[in-house]
Scaffold this motif. Structure first.
Motif, mmCIF file in Angstrom:
data_model
loop_
_atom_site.group_PDB
_atom_site.id
_atom_site.type_symbol
_atom_site.label_atom_id
_atom_site.label_comp_id
_atom_site.label_asym_id
_atom_site.label_seq_id
_atom_site.Cartn_x
_atom_site.Cartn_y
_atom_site.Cartn_z
ATOM 1 N N TYR A 5 13.620 54.932 105.551
ATOM 2 C CA TYR A 5 12.488 53.952 105.778
ATOM 3 C C TYR A 5 12.294 52.861 104.708
ATOM 4 C CZ TYR A 5 11.058 56.930 109.379
ATOM 5 O OH TYR A 5 10.965 58.069 110.337
ATOM 6 N N GLY A 6 12.709 53.439 103.343
ATOM 7 C CA GLY A 6 12.760 52.078 102.252
ATOM 8 C C GLY A 6 11.233 52.242 101.644
ATOM 9 N N TRP A 7 10.899 51.216 101.040
ATOM 10 C CA TRP A 7 9.552 51.071 100.381
ATOM 11 C C TRP A 7 8.407 50.906 101.224
ATOM 12 C CZ3 TRP A 7 9.199 52.507 95.291
ATOM 13 C CH2 TRP A 7 10.104 52.238 94.508
ATOM 14 N N ARG A 8 7.513 51.542 100.876
ATOM 15 C CA ARG A 8 5.864 51.605 101.832
ATOM 16 C C ARG A 8 4.992 51.757 100.702
ATOM 17 N NH1 ARG A 8 9.531 50.544 104.976
ATOM 18 N NH2 ARG A 8 9.627 50.891 106.984
ATOM 19 N N GLU A 9 4.028 51.210 101.037
ATOM 20 C CA GLU A 9 2.475 51.463 100.374
ATOM 21 C C GLU A 9 1.868 52.477 100.775
ATOM 22 O OE1 GLU A 9 -1.319 48.555 98.798
ATOM 23 O OE2 GLU A 9 -0.370 48.199 100.855
ATOM 24 N N TRP A 10 1.514 53.162 99.862
ATOM 25 C CA TRP A 10 0.558 54.385 100.162
ATOM 26 C C TRP A 10 -0.939 54.298 99.399
ATOM 27 C CZ3 TRP A 10 0.933 59.948 97.575
ATOM 28 C CH2 TRP A 10 0.136 60.784 98.024
ATOM 29 N N THR A 11 -1.937 54.232 100.259
ATOM 30 C CA THR A 11 -3.226 53.738 99.816
ATOM 31 C C THR A 11 -3.945 54.959 100.573
ATOM 32 O OG1 THR A 11 -3.593 52.466 101.703
ATOM 33 C CG2 THR A 11 -2.919 51.495 99.599
ATOM 34 N N SER A 12 -5.352 55.350 99.683
ATOM 35 C CA SER A 12 -5.977 56.549 100.292
ATOM 36 C C SER A 12 -7.369 56.577 99.725
ATOM 37 C CB SER A 12 -5.199 57.748 100.179
ATOM 38 O OG SER A 12 -5.990 58.946 100.883
ATOM 39 N N THR A 13 -8.219 57.015 100.194
ATOM 40 C CA THR A 13 -9.506 57.222 99.666
ATOM 41 C C THR A 13 -9.767 58.739 100.216
ATOM 42 O OG1 THR A 13 -10.880 56.716 101.544
ATOM 43 C CG2 THR A 13 -10.488 55.080 99.615
ATOM 44 N N GLY A 14 -8.825 59.416 100.652
ATOM 45 C CA GLY A 14 -9.312 60.871 100.944
ATOM 46 C C GLY A 14 -9.191 61.843 99.703
ATOM 47 N N SER A 15 -10.034 62.798 99.924
ATOM 48 C CA SER A 15 -10.003 63.872 98.795
ATOM 49 C C SER A 15 -8.537 64.353 98.615
ATOM 50 C CB SER A 15 -10.987 64.657 99.060
ATOM 51 O OG SER A 15 -12.404 64.395 99.025
ATOM 52 N N GLY A 16 -8.155 64.894 99.776
ATOM 53 C CA GLY A 16 -6.859 65.540 99.586
ATOM 54 C C GLY A 16 -5.560 64.814 99.007
ATOM 55 N N PRO A 17 -5.488 63.646 99.335
ATOM 56 C CA PRO A 17 -4.347 63.018 98.869
ATOM 57 C C PRO A 17 -4.673 62.516 97.516
ATOM 58 C CG PRO A 17 -4.798 62.079 101.169
ATOM 59 C CD PRO A 17 -5.852 63.069 100.657
ATOM 60 N N LYS A 18 -5.973 62.339 97.079
ATOM 61 C CA LYS A 18 -6.201 61.776 95.551
ATOM 62 C C LYS A 18 -6.091 62.960 94.769
ATOM 63 C CE LYS A 18 -10.467 60.489 96.286
ATOM 64 N NZ LYS A 18 -11.764 60.065 96.342
ATOM 65 N N MET A 19 -6.206 64.316 95.345
ATOM 66 C CA MET A 19 -6.120 65.541 94.431
ATOM 67 C C MET A 19 -4.486 65.811 94.132
ATOM 68 S SD MET A 19 -9.215 67.759 96.162
ATOM 69 C CE MET A 19 -8.843 69.232 95.263
ATOM 70 N N GLY A 20 -3.770 65.428 95.256
ATOM 71 C CA GLY A 20 -2.277 65.865 95.341
ATOM 72 C C GLY A 20 -1.778 64.710 94.235
ATOM 73 N N GLY B 216 -10.173 55.287 95.178
ATOM 74 C CA GLY B 216 -8.971 55.546 96.075
ATOM 75 C C GLY B 216 -7.920 54.886 94.823
ATOM 76 N N PHE B 217 -6.640 54.931 95.622
ATOM 77 C CA PHE B 217 -5.402 54.501 94.878
ATOM 78 C C PHE B 217 -4.472 53.626 95.883
ATOM 79 C CE2 PHE B 217 -4.289 58.531 96.628
ATOM 80 C CZ PHE B 217 -2.922 58.368 97.283
ATOM 81 N N SER B 218 -3.561 53.059 95.329
ATOM 82 C CA SER B 218 -2.410 52.455 95.932
ATOM 83 C C SER B 218 -1.281 52.563 95.110
ATOM 84 C CB SER B 218 -2.657 50.979 96.162
ATOM 85 O OG SER B 218 -1.431 50.226 96.639
ATOM 86 N N VAL B 219 -0.040 52.786 95.646
ATOM 87 C CA VAL B 219 1.262 53.156 94.940
ATOM 88 C C VAL B 219 2.369 52.713 95.892
ATOM 89 C CG1 VAL B 219 1.336 55.575 95.122
ATOM 90 C CG2 VAL B 219 2.155 54.484 93.167
ATOM 91 N N GLN B 220 3.164 52.283 95.259
ATOM 92 C CA GLN B 220 4.675 52.247 96.230
ATOM 93 C C GLN B 220 5.255 53.270 96.165
ATOM 94 O OE1 GLN B 220 5.528 49.100 98.233
ATOM 95 N NE2 GLN B 220 3.156 48.620 97.587
ATOM 96 N N VAL B 221 5.853 53.588 97.181
ATOM 97 C CA VAL B 221 6.636 54.966 97.477
ATOM 98 C C VAL B 221 7.806 54.605 98.081
ATOM 99 C CG1 VAL B 221 4.740 56.636 97.219
ATOM 100 C CG2 VAL B 221 5.675 55.768 99.486
#
Length: 182
Positions: free
Chosen positions: A85-100, A75-80
């Motif tokens: 809304y401002g800054w949020r953490e985006w984390t995922s182990t899902g196939s679709g978000p990782k591929m994107g 998985g990954f984590s990145v600040q977006v």
């Protein structure tokens, strides 16, 4: 009166099963984001219903560490930065978000050196259905549109607040690349 049922969690998520984006648990209309390339972490995550996620981060992004055990997935984590809304953490182990994210990351990585301290402005053009194993997922279709200065609050993580923070103003685009509007 006590505000105990109000969530103070600040996060950003994509749910491929319903093709929807969420900020702090609320569904939003999503057109794009700013990504802080220096915040990227890759590693192993274990996300279970009703439990806090467990993460074991790689020493360096993209350099795979050993799998820590059963139930962990890459998985990954990145600040977006999300408009309104401002800054949020985006984390995922899902196939679709990782591929994107993997599809747009080479463009971000290649531009990061000449755009030190800036955020990558990434447009989202929907999500396409893709077969994975015996099922399907949705892969966000991202496009790097340019680079902007990070808002001032990006320099330091915000302290945990007991009240709901005010929405932050969206970053202004460089005048040289005025064709992206989220």
């Amino acid at each position: 009166m006590l505000g105990l049922s109000d969530s103070t969690a600040e996060y950003f998520r994509f749910k491929p099963s319903v093709n929807a984006w969420y900020v702090d648990g609320d569904e939003i209309e999503f057109k794009g984001m700013g990504i802080d390339p220096s915040s990227l972490k890759t590693g192993w995550g274990k996300i279970s219903e009703g439990q806090a996620p467990e993460w074991q981060w790689d020493e360096r992004p993209g350099v795979k560490s050993p799998n820590p055990g059963e139930g962990f997935k890459r998985g990954f984590s990145v600040q977006v930065y999300i408009k309104d809304y401002g800054w949020r953490e985006w984390t995922s182990t899902g196939s679709g978000p990782k591929m994107g994210l993997e599809a747009v990351w080479p463009a971000i990585h290649n531009g990061a050196a000449s755009n030190q301290g800036k955020m990558a402005m990434v447009a989202c053009h929907g999500a396409k259905a893709v077969a994975i194993g015996k099922g399907t997922t949705r892969v966000p279709e991202f496009e790097l549109k340019g680079w902007n200065d990070k808002p001032a609050e990006a320099a330091q993580p915000a302290p945990v607040q007991e009240t709901t923070p005010e929405p932050q103003a969206a970053p202004q685009p460089d005048s040289s690349d005025d064709d992206w509007k989220f």
